[in-house]
Design an enzyme around this catalytic site. Sequence first.
Site, PDB file in Angstrom:
ATOM      1  N   SER A  29      28.554   6.450 -49.722  1.00 51.55           N
ATOM      2  CA  SER A  29      27.259   5.783 -49.755  1.00 51.55           C
ATOM      3  C   SER A  29      26.357   6.110 -48.834  1.00 51.55           C
ATOM      4  O   SER A  29      26.545   6.634 -47.712  1.00 51.55           O
ATOM      5  CB  SER A  29      27.512   4.118 -49.699  1.00 51.55           C
ATOM      6  OG  SER A  29      26.150   3.739 -49.798  1.00 51.55           O
TER       7      SER A  29
ATOM      8  N   TYR B 286      30.508  -4.153 -46.300  1.00 52.29           N
ATOM      9  CA  TYR B 286      30.333  -2.748 -47.046  1.00 52.29           C
ATOM     10  C   TYR B 286      29.945  -1.758 -46.265  1.00 52.29           C
ATOM     11  O   TYR B 286      30.687  -0.626 -46.406  1.00 52.29           O
ATOM     12  CB  TYR B 286      29.222  -2.968 -48.124  1.00 52.29           C
ATOM     13  CG  TYR B 286      29.077  -1.718 -49.053  1.00 52.29           C
ATOM     14  CD1 TYR B 286      29.593  -1.812 -50.302  1.00 52.29           C
ATOM     15  CD2 TYR B 286      28.087  -0.729 -48.903  1.00 52.29           C
ATOM     16  CE1 TYR B 286      29.470  -0.836 -51.466  1.00 52.29           C
ATOM     17  CE2 TYR B 286      27.692   0.137 -49.650  1.00 52.29           C
ATOM     18  CZ  TYR B 286      28.558   0.343 -51.018  1.00 52.29           C
ATOM     19  OH  TYR B 286      28.472   1.357 -51.699  1.00 52.29           O
TER      20      TYR B 286
END
Length: 260
Positions: free
Chosen positions: A142, A155
């Site tokens: 990401s 995350y």
Amino acid sequence: MSKRTVFITGGASGIGLGIAETLVKQGHHVIVADINESAAQEAAAVLASKFGSINDGSASAVAVDVCDAAQIAALPEVLGKLTVDVLINNAGIQHVSNLEDFPAEKWQQLINIMLVGPALTTQALLPAMKAQNFGRIINVGSIHSLVASPFKSAYVAAKHGLLGLAKTVALETGDYDITINTLCPAYVKTPLVEQQIAAQAKENNMTEDEVVKKIMLEPMPKKQFIEVQELADTAAFLMTNSAKNITGQAITLDGGWTAR
């Protein structure tokens, strides 16, 4: 490019399913791996029926929980004669909260799915790749493998960890035709991101439209979501011989976010 056997975790939906579609169209065999067995079977059936005839591609399904070390270790036996040429570590979830209110069990779950899971899956499938002197490992990271955003501590930690994992495995596999890289896209419009929009709106006391414009797309000079097809095409390139010396890298698709 030779027909490859591709194992995609979290392959029944979102980015994983999009990558699977492209690879089946290109003639590869895709193993849709997902914790939801029925969803994996349905996805594999649709992939094979809709796209298999294009270039003789195919798909199958396997139920697997990437947090279950015993299940992961058993994968080579479960897959039988199928040797995985390409592993795509894609499974992921999200939880949005400030750190003080972040449930410990949820923090652990995110780390297990998005960091421990890829490490264990790589560990299980790497020996066969070494034996055949070919392998491509692609982590779906990401933009948050490179930068941070508030309210996403677990995350961000997991996605940052993927880069360290990839660099280490790249060093350990330097003597083989094996590569490992991490795709680092900015926001991709998937069901997971749709959930984030709603959660961020609540956390920040904003409308969902404000979240999209002021939080998600604001850092991007191009001001647009990344498309799943962009990730699929990048993954397909990384599988080729032309990418044999690209390893241990963060492949960034961020609309200029990190150029600032």
